[in-house]
Design an enzyme around this catalytic site. Structure first.
Site, PDB file in Angstrom:
ATOM      1  N   LYS A   1      71.290  64.274  63.127  1.00 27.87           N
ATOM      2  CA  LYS A   1      71.712  65.432  62.267  1.00 27.87           C
ATOM      3  C   LYS A   1      71.980  66.606  63.294  1.00 27.87           C
ATOM      4  O   LYS A   1      71.460  66.839  64.544  1.00 27.87           O
ATOM      5  CB  LYS A   1      70.496  66.030  61.407  1.00 27.87           C
ATOM      6  CG  LYS A   1      71.053  67.242  60.601  1.00 27.87           C
ATOM      7  CD  LYS A   1      70.335  67.475  59.559  1.00 27.87           C
ATOM      8  CE  LYS A   1      70.861  68.792  58.807  1.00 27.87           C
ATOM      9  NZ  LYS A   1      71.973  68.438  58.096  1.00 27.87           N
TER      10      LYS A   1
ATOM     11  N   HIS B   1      64.393  66.442  60.220  1.00 26.35           N
ATOM     12  CA  HIS B   1      65.449  65.345  59.948  1.00 26.35           C
ATOM     13  C   HIS B   1      65.597  64.416  61.140  1.00 26.35           C
ATOM     14  O   HIS B   1      65.149  64.617  62.053  1.00 26.35           O
ATOM     15  CB  HIS B   1      66.963  65.963  59.904  1.00 26.35           C
ATOM     16  CG  HIS B   1      67.258  66.826  58.333  1.00 26.35           C
ATOM     17  ND1 HIS B   1      66.902  68.274  58.078  1.00 26.35           N
ATOM     18  CD2 HIS B   1      67.619  66.266  57.312  1.00 26.35           C
ATOM     19  CE1 HIS B   1      67.016  68.483  57.026  1.00 26.35           C
ATOM     20  NE2 HIS B   1      67.615  67.321  56.473  1.00 26.35           N
TER      21      HIS B   1
HETATM   22  P1  NAD Z   1      77.718  60.912  59.453  1.00 28.19           P
HETATM   23  O1  NAD Z   1      77.823  61.533  60.916  1.00 28.19           O
HETATM   24  O2  NAD Z   1      77.106  59.658  59.495  1.00 28.19           O
HETATM   25  O3  NAD Z   1      79.271  60.829  58.887  1.00 28.19           O
HETATM   26  C1  NAD Z   1      80.176  61.894  59.212  1.00 28.19           C
HETATM   27  C2  NAD Z   1      81.333  61.408  58.661  1.00 28.19           C
HETATM   28  O4  NAD Z   1      82.344  62.372  58.904  1.00 28.19           O
HETATM   29  C3  NAD Z   1      81.852  60.047  59.373  1.00 28.19           C
HETATM   30  O5  NAD Z   1      82.447  59.360  58.330  1.00 28.19           O
HETATM   31  C4  NAD Z   1      83.073  60.442  60.404  1.00 28.19           C
HETATM   32  O6  NAD Z   1      83.973  59.524  60.636  1.00 28.19           O
HETATM   33  C5  NAD Z   1      83.650  61.826  59.473  1.00 28.19           C
HETATM   34  N1  NAD Z   1      84.602  62.497  60.466  1.00 28.19           N
HETATM   35  C6  NAD Z   1      83.834  63.067  61.457  1.00 28.19           C
HETATM   36  N2  NAD Z   1      85.111  63.749  62.199  1.00 28.19           N
HETATM   37  C7  NAD Z   1      86.012  63.523  61.315  1.00 28.19           C
HETATM   38  C8  NAD Z   1      87.345  64.174  61.290  1.00 28.19           C
HETATM   39  N3  NAD Z   1      87.650  65.130  62.432  1.00 28.19           N
HETATM   40  N4  NAD Z   1      88.042  64.178  60.396  1.00 28.19           N
HETATM   41  C9  NAD Z   1      87.748  63.116  59.396  1.00 28.19           C
HETATM   42  N5  NAD Z   1      86.453  62.699  59.507  1.00 28.19           N
HETATM   43  C10 NAD Z   1      85.494  62.889  60.323  1.00 28.19           C
HETATM   44  O7  NAD Z   1      76.892  62.152  58.852  1.00 28.19           O
HETATM   45  P2  NAD Z   1      76.309  62.102  57.299  1.00 28.19           P
HETATM   46  O8  NAD Z   1      74.767  61.695  57.644  1.00 28.19           O
HETATM   47  O9  NAD Z   1      76.758  61.108  56.447  1.00 28.19           O
HETATM   48  O10 NAD Z   1      76.369  63.515  56.929  1.00 28.19           O
HETATM   49  C11 NAD Z   1      77.680  64.103  56.463  1.00 28.19           C
HETATM   50  C12 NAD Z   1      77.445  65.623  56.106  1.00 28.19           C
HETATM   51  O11 NAD Z   1      76.700  65.566  55.010  1.00 28.19           O
HETATM   52  C13 NAD Z   1      76.721  66.347  57.193  1.00 28.19           C
HETATM   53  O12 NAD Z   1      77.285  67.619  57.140  1.00 28.19           O
HETATM   54  C14 NAD Z   1      75.207  66.224  56.565  1.00 28.19           C
HETATM   55  O13 NAD Z   1      74.399  67.396  57.162  1.00 28.19           O
HETATM   56  C15 NAD Z   1      75.620  66.571  54.910  1.00 28.19           C
HETATM   57  N6  NAD Z   1      74.599  65.894  54.314  1.00 28.19           N
HETATM   58  C16 NAD Z   1      74.467  66.685  53.048  1.00 28.19           C
HETATM   59  C17 NAD Z   1      73.482  66.153  51.849  1.00 28.19           C
HETATM   60  C18 NAD Z   1      73.564  66.993  50.607  1.00 28.19           C
HETATM   61  O14 NAD Z   1      72.861  66.531  49.764  1.00 28.19           O
HETATM   62  N7  NAD Z   1      74.506  67.814  50.478  1.00 28.19           N
HETATM   63  C19 NAD Z   1      72.813  64.994  52.090  1.00 28.19           C
HETATM   64  C20 NAD Z   1      72.906  64.318  53.400  1.00 28.19           C
HETATM   65  C21 NAD Z   1      73.663  64.863  54.384  1.00 28.19           C
END
Ligand code: NAD
Length: 242
Positions: free
Chosen positions: A153, A149
């Site tokens: 991540k 990744h």
């Molecule tokens: P990112 O770091 O770009 O975004 C994280 C988000 O969470 C941001 O908007 C941030 O402001 C918010 N956040 C952080 N702390 C917070 C808090 N205390 N309260 C409220 N909001 C808060 O990450 P990303 O790449 O968008 O990934 C997000 C999640 O999704 C990760 O866990 C990642 O592993 C997962 N993911 C899942 C899939 C899937 O298909 N299930 C695919 C990609 C990513």
């Protein structure tokens, strides 16, 4: 909830995935984002018409049918609480959740429809079934999962690697070994490798664009809208409804 006019709250809206969900939600008929929650509460260019609330004002978010959450484990509890407070369903892709948080998902599923998936791609949903089949057929071979990744991540092994590992265990009763690479802008790659004497079977999935996950989550939301309280599996929901 009315499956033809679904009101959605996007939690984690300013992140890579949250922005992709906001960008693509507008393309789906029958689904409306009524509010978004981000850490800062700033209006997001992907959906300038959507009101954005800072995390501290999550309780003020309007009524909704479903919350779509792609955030971080430390933000997840608030998203789940918001669902329960509104009687709204949850579609969450947040990975790295603790056992307590997974148990909380089970408890919430008694009241609202809940779908958590480590990976919202159709290809990985099929990969799970293939991995389970291969593990059952090759129980004495070494099994290894290598996931790659982007450098931002946070969790390792990835949530997808761990659920693929559960498929290995379901097939042959023993867990695989994991290896994690963090490099550049890789969206997500998973290699499940079965190694015997003089031969090797490799099952691999490569995501080249994170929009597939956002589309999958929106598809899951539309399908979940037709279901009652319970815990749902992304692959089964996709296959069950065709
Ligand atoms: P990112 O770091 O770009 O975004 C994280 C988000 O969470 C941001 O908007 C941030 O402001 C918010 N956040 C952080 N702390 C917070 C808090 N205390 N309260 C409220 N909001 C808060 O990450 P990303 O790449 O968008 O990934 C997000 C999640 O999704 C990760 O866990 C990642 O592993 C997962 N993911 C899942 C899939 C899937 O298909 N299930 C695919 C990609 C990513």
């Amino acid at each position: 909830m009315n499956p033809d006019d679904l009101k959605i709250l996007v939690h984690g809206a300013s992140g890579r995935m949250g922005r992709a969900v906001l960008r693509l939600a507008g393309e789906r008929p029958g689904l409306r984002v009524v509010a978004a929650v981000s850490r800062s509460g700033e209006i997001l260019p992907e959906a300038p018409e959507v009101p954005v609330l800072p995390v501290a004002r999550l309780a003020e978010a309007p009524a909704c049918d479903l919350v779509i959450d792609f955030s971080l484990p430390e933000a997840f509890d608030a998203a789940l609480a918001a669902c329960l407070a509104r009687g709204a369903g949850l579609v969450s892709g947040t990975t790295g959740l603790s056992e307590r948080q997974h148990a909380a998902l089970d408890a919430a599923a008694l009241q609202v429809p809940v779908l958590w998936a480590a990976n919202f791609s159709a290809g990985v949903a099929v990969l799970h079934a293939l991995v389970r089949q291969a593990a059952a057929a090759l129980p004495s071979w070494d099994a290894d999962i290598v996931e790659s990744h982007h450098v931002h991540k946070k969790d390792a092994p990835s949530g997808t690697a761990l659920t693929l590992g559960e498929a290995v265990v379901a097939g042959r009763g023993r867990a695989p070994h994991y290896a994690s690479l963090r490099a550049g802008d890789i969206v997500g790659e998973h290699l499940v490798q079965f190694t015997g004497q003089g031969e090797r079977l490799e099952l691999v999935h490569r995501a080249t664009n994170r929009e597939i996950f956002a589309r999958g989550a929106l598809e899951a939301a539309s399908r979940l809208a037709r279901r009652g309280p319970g815990r749902y599996d992304f692959g089964q929901l996709l296959l069950a409804d065709g």
